[in-house]
Design an enzyme around this catalytic site. Structure first.
Site, PDB file in Angstrom:
ATOM      1  N   HIS A  53      -8.982   4.018  -1.517  1.00 45.48           N
ATOM      2  CA  HIS A  53      -7.574   3.612  -1.400  1.00 45.48           C
ATOM      3  C   HIS A  53      -7.151   2.887  -2.669  1.00 45.48           C
ATOM      4  CE1 HIS A  53      -3.890   1.943  -0.060  1.00 45.48           C
ATOM      5  NE2 HIS A  53      -4.342   0.952   0.696  1.00 45.48           N
ATOM      6  N   CYS A  72       0.266   2.069   6.689  1.00 44.18           N
ATOM      7  CA  CYS A  72       0.594   0.668   6.918  1.00 44.18           C
ATOM      8  C   CYS A  72       0.745  -0.040   5.584  1.00 44.18           C
ATOM      9  CB  CYS A  72      -0.483   0.001   7.767  1.00 44.18           C
ATOM     10  SG  CYS A  72      -2.151   0.109   7.084  1.00 44.18           S
ATOM     11  N   CYS A  99       0.813  -1.222   0.000  1.00 46.61           N
ATOM     12  CA  CYS A  99       0.000   0.000   0.000  1.00 46.61           C
ATOM     13  C   CYS A  99       0.843   1.268   0.000  1.00 46.61           C
ATOM     14  CB  CYS A  99      -0.934   0.009   1.202  1.00 46.61           C
ATOM     15  SG  CYS A  99      -2.181  -1.293   1.154  1.00 46.61           S
ATOM     16  N   GLN A 128      -4.702  -8.827   5.969  1.00 44.90           N
ATOM     17  CA  GLN A 128      -4.954  -7.512   6.551  1.00 44.90           C
ATOM     18  C   GLN A 128      -6.168  -7.508   7.479  1.00 44.90           C
ATOM     19  OE1 GLN A 128      -5.736  -4.749   3.319  1.00 44.90           O
ATOM     20  NE2 GLN A 128      -6.768  -6.319   2.122  1.00 44.90           N
TER      21      GLN A 128
END
Length: 385
Positions: A341, A371, A89, A159
């Site tokens: 995102h 993160c 990410c 996640q």
């Protein structure tokens, strides 16, 4: 001492899943922001030393070094190379770090850092599954490793599990997360209504504003959502949205600023990256922020604005508890729960928003962290000029 300056920063509006950008080739999304970056900065594109882009799931239209493809799709000079980065990410935030490091080292003068991702077209983790299954490899990137299993056993590595572990460790309730998520939507809608994103975004066709924020969401609606993991606290309402988009920054040396008549808007004050528990995975921004502030000789009170990626609500809530940061300085225009995102593009998307918000408010220092898969986190501190 050498300096790395941010000269320009742009992004597309973020498209929601199956929304207005879902059919756009990811290279064309990248090309769109690259053309805008060149036009807005007035730089000679032939003087760019390299193009560093973040992108995950590099299969199909996202394969083949999409940084290079996007640059060429934008009609920009063939002599300028490109390379694609995957730090999960944080990929395009890492692209900023690589670009700044090239400038700070004195080996480069003008570097583009950015990212692109079409998650509607290429779902998350699709690339690894598509590559592995024809070879009979179905265990994913961890389970087949003797060394990994000896160190971490058979603990789930994903996640959602990591976010649940964070919520449990830091005592974050589902209600806490839903209140945070609602605030993210309200802040994002307020920013859109005030036109705060207008300067940083470049419309793509009919998509002129971020599509993710929901005006009709409420605590009551969130309370009715099913947990992602049975018996867990996490729901889709407190998680980042599947999204499409692109973003890019132009990083310049002092020499390039002088030679090309550029106007620096911020300087890169600090950059670092740290890691921790890959099973909990998403809590690395906490030690990474402490490390960065110590290295920079700063405290959290010195920071005027923070952008921390809202991969999941407990990520930010745990970070707030540990750092003691003022919530009124954190994600002031909403975050990924509302705005989306788009994986490989999010790092430079957040940096673009951070720069513009520092300029709007007159703040001096901005900190960005997020993160990342594998239990990692980048931290970048910029100083508005």
């Amino acid at each position: 001492m050498a300096e790395a300056y941010i000269v320009e920063a742009v992004r597309t509006p973020v498209g929601r899943r199956r929304g207005g950008l879902s059919a756009v080739h990811p290279a064309d999304l990248g090309a769109h922001v690259l053309k805008a970056l060149v036009e807005r900065s007035g730089v000679d594109p032939g003087a760019v030393d390299d193009v560093v882009f973040g992108c995950l799931d590099t299969v199909g239209p996202q394969a083949g070094d999409i940084a290079r493809t996007a640059w060429l799709a934008a009609g920009l000079p063939e002599e300028v190379p490109g390379t694609t980065v995957d730090r999960q990410c944080g990929s395009s935030q890492q692209a900023v770090h690589f670009a700044a490091q090239g400038v700070l080292s004195g080996t480069q003068d003008l570097v583009v850092a950015g990212g692109t991702q079409n998650m509607s077209m290429i779902p998350i983790a699709f690339a690894s599954r598509q590559a592995a299954e024809p070879l009979g490899l179905t265990d994913g990137p961890y389970a087949g490793s003797v060394g990994w299993r000896a160190r971490y056993g058979d603990a789930p590595v994903n996640q959602f599990h990591g976010a649940e572990l964070i919520a449990e460790k830091w005592g974050i309730s589902r209600r806490d997360m839903e209140e945070f998520a609602l605030r993210s939507h309200r802040r994002a809608l307020h920013a859109i209504d005030e036109g705060r994103f207008d300067r940083e975004t470049v419309a793509y066709g009919d998509v002129r504003v971020d599509e993710g924020p929901r005006r009709d969401t409420s605590l009551e609606k969130m309370a009715g959502l099913k947990p992602v993991v049975e018996g867990g606290r996490l729901t889709a309402g407190v998680s980042s949205q599947v999204s499409d988009g692109a973003s890019a920054l132009l990083i310049a040396s002092e020499r390039a600023v002088a030679e090309h008549g550029l106007t620096p808007r911020a300087r890169v004050h600090h950059l670092s990256v740290r890691g921790e528990d890959p099973i909990r995975m998403l809590s690395a921004p906490i030690p990474a922020t402490a490390y960065a502030l110590k290295k920079a000789g700063m405290s959290i009170g010195d920071i005027d604005l923070v952008e921390i990626n809202e991969a999941f609500a407990p990520v930010v809530l745990a970070w707030l508890k540990e750092t003691g940061a003022d919530p009124d300085k954190v994600n002031v225009n909403g975050g990924a729960i509302a705005l989306g995102h788009p994986l490989g593009a999010t790092g430079t998307k957040l940096m673009t928003t951070l720069l513009h918000e520092l300029e709007r408010t007159g703040g001096r220092y901005g900190l960005q962290t997020m993160c990342e898969g594998g239990g990692q986190a980048n931290v970048t501190i910029i100083e508005r000029l």
